[in-house]
Design an enzyme around this catalytic site. Structure first.
Site, PDB file in Angstrom:
ATOM      1  N   ASP A  47      32.198  39.744  38.263  1.00  0.00           N
ATOM      2  CA  ASP A  47      33.042  39.361  37.123  1.00  0.00           C
ATOM      3  C   ASP A  47      33.637  37.970  37.356  1.00  0.00           C
ATOM      4  OD1 ASP A  47      34.864  40.132  39.035  1.00  0.00           O
ATOM      5  OD2 ASP A  47      35.957  41.548  37.764  1.00  0.00           O
ATOM      6  N   SER A  48      33.260  37.315  38.467  1.00  0.00           N
ATOM      7  CA  SER A  48      33.517  35.880  38.631  1.00  0.00           C
ATOM      8  C   SER A  48      32.819  35.140  37.485  1.00  0.00           C
ATOM      9  CB  SER A  48      33.018  35.384  39.995  1.00  0.00           C
ATOM     10  OG  SER A  48      31.700  35.833  40.241  1.00  0.00           O
ATOM     11  N   ASP A  86      29.740  44.207  38.504  1.00  0.00           N
ATOM     12  CA  ASP A  86      31.160  44.562  38.552  1.00  0.00           C
ATOM     13  C   ASP A  86      31.579  45.373  37.343  1.00  0.00           C
ATOM     14  OD1 ASP A  86      32.528  43.728  40.848  1.00  0.00           O
ATOM     15  OD2 ASP A  86      32.428  41.638  40.221  1.00  0.00           O
ATOM     16  N   LYS A 114      30.209  47.859  41.205  1.00  0.00           N
ATOM     17  CA  LYS A 114      31.297  47.570  42.152  1.00  0.00           C
ATOM     18  C   LYS A 114      32.626  47.770  41.430  1.00  0.00           C
ATOM     19  CE  LYS A 114      32.119  43.222  43.785  1.00  0.00           C
ATOM     20  NZ  LYS A 114      33.463  42.902  43.240  1.00  0.00           N
ATOM     21  N   GLU A 116      37.022  47.551  42.235  1.00  0.00           N
ATOM     22  CA  GLU A 116      38.037  47.056  43.169  1.00  0.00           C
ATOM     23  C   GLU A 116      39.081  48.130  43.444  1.00  0.00           C
ATOM     24  OE1 GLU A 116      39.693  43.343  41.779  1.00  0.00           O
ATOM     25  OE2 GLU A 116      37.707  42.417  41.602  1.00  0.00           O
ATOM     26  N   GLU A 183      37.253  41.094  50.847  1.00  0.00           N
ATOM     27  CA  GLU A 183      37.578  39.742  50.375  1.00  0.00           C
ATOM     28  C   GLU A 183      38.918  39.295  50.945  1.00  0.00           C
ATOM     29  OE1 GLU A 183      36.928  38.979  46.228  1.00  0.00           O
ATOM     30  OE2 GLU A 183      37.554  36.889  46.455  1.00  0.00           O
TER      31      GLU A 183
HETATM   32  O1  KIV Z   1      33.096  38.702  41.081  1.00  0.00           O
HETATM   33  C1  KIV Z   1      32.529  38.364  42.121  1.00  0.00           C
HETATM   34  O2  KIV Z   1      31.719  37.435  42.125  1.00  0.00           O
HETATM   35  C2  KIV Z   1      32.849  39.099  43.337  1.00  0.00           C
HETATM   36  C3  KIV Z   1      32.447  38.637  44.657  1.00  0.00           C
HETATM   37  C4  KIV Z   1      32.028  37.342  45.004  1.00  0.00           C
HETATM   38  C5  KIV Z   1      32.663  39.536  45.782  1.00  0.00           C
HETATM   39  O3  KIV Z   1      33.461  40.114  43.259  1.00  0.00           O
END
Ligand code: KIV
Length: 257
Positions: A47-48, A86, A114, A116, A183
């Protein structure tokens, strides 16, 4: 690793073989192809995406629809790599919502999701795993909590944080996570978790002693137009290369009108 499709079980088994896990983010078809052809076994549609592609200030504005759109683009590359995605902010608040959204990401082409957090999201983690969807944990600094926490802070500096990280990591493993992203965890605590856990730790800004490392690919390539985190250490001055290439091309056309 063989040339067959990488599964979550393969990523987990890399720990046993002492094979470092190299993971990178991708949000589109082309980059996913490049990463796959370079032999990256785990591609994360992180989610970056929110900051790197969509121009949001942090990850908290990313929606399920945006994640699905980019997961589909990455999945169209048909990578050999495992495609993780994510679950975005507020998309896994209850067991039912978490499973439904994890299934939406899988329908878009993700092969793992993924989320958090640790003990606070255990029922959701268990339910996702029970639904047959491999789950990648994420502990330490949690970008989706940046507003509550007032910034991106290193975790594990004090005993209470250390103890919480150990308890969260143990709980995620017991709930079925196949690997855990760490992280901005202090390197000694990341090292301890790596030795303690039966599943791989994949570090980002957490020192060298994890079973693998993950980076936002634009940080590796130096193409981010804005801030590049201290731990990223770009291997290419991509930002300048792109700008110079564009300038050269423009000049090759002759005088600007
Ligand atoms: O959102 C993301 O890109 C991430 C990572 C780089 C671990 O969660």
């Amino acid at each position: 690793m063989s040339l067959t499709k990488v599964t979550a079980a393969d990523i987990r088994a890399m720990k046993g073989r002492g094979e470092p896990i190299a993971a990178l983010t991708a949000y589109d078809f082309s980059l996913a192809r490049h990463l796959d052809e370079a032999g990256i076994p785990l591609i994360l549609v992180g989610d970056s995406l929110g900051m790197v592609v969509l121009g949001y200030p942090d990850t908290t504005s990313v929606t399920m629809a945006e994640m699905e759109h980019h997961v589909r683009a990455v999945a169209r590359a048909r990578p050999r790599a495992l495609v993780g995605a994510d679950l975005p902010y507020h998309s896994y608040q209850t067991v039912e919502i978490a499973v439904a959204n994890a299934q939406r990401l899988v329908a878009a082409g993700a092969e793992a999701v993924k989320a958090e957090g640790g003990r606070g999201i255990l029922p959701q983690v268990r339910a996702i795993v029970q639904a047959g969807i491999p789950l990648l944990g994420h502990l330490g600094m949690l970008p989706q909590s940046v507003r509550e926490e007032g910034g991106y802070h290193v975790k594990g500096k004090v005993e209470a944080e250390h103890a919480a990280l150990v308890a969260d990591a143990d709980a995620l493993v017991a709930a079925g996570a196949f690997a855990i992203v760490l992280e901005l965890v202090t390197p000694p605590v990341a090292k301890e978790l790596t030795a303690r856990l039966p599943v791989p730790t994949i570090g980002i800004g957490s020192g060298r002693d994890c079973d693998g490392q993950i980076l936002v690919t634009t940080d590796l390539l130096g193409t981010s137009p804005g801030f590049i985190p201290r731990h990223a250490k770009p291997r290419l001055n991509g930002r300048e290369l792109v700008r110079q290439t564009v300038r050269d091309w423009r000049q090759s056309l002759g005088k600007p009108v």
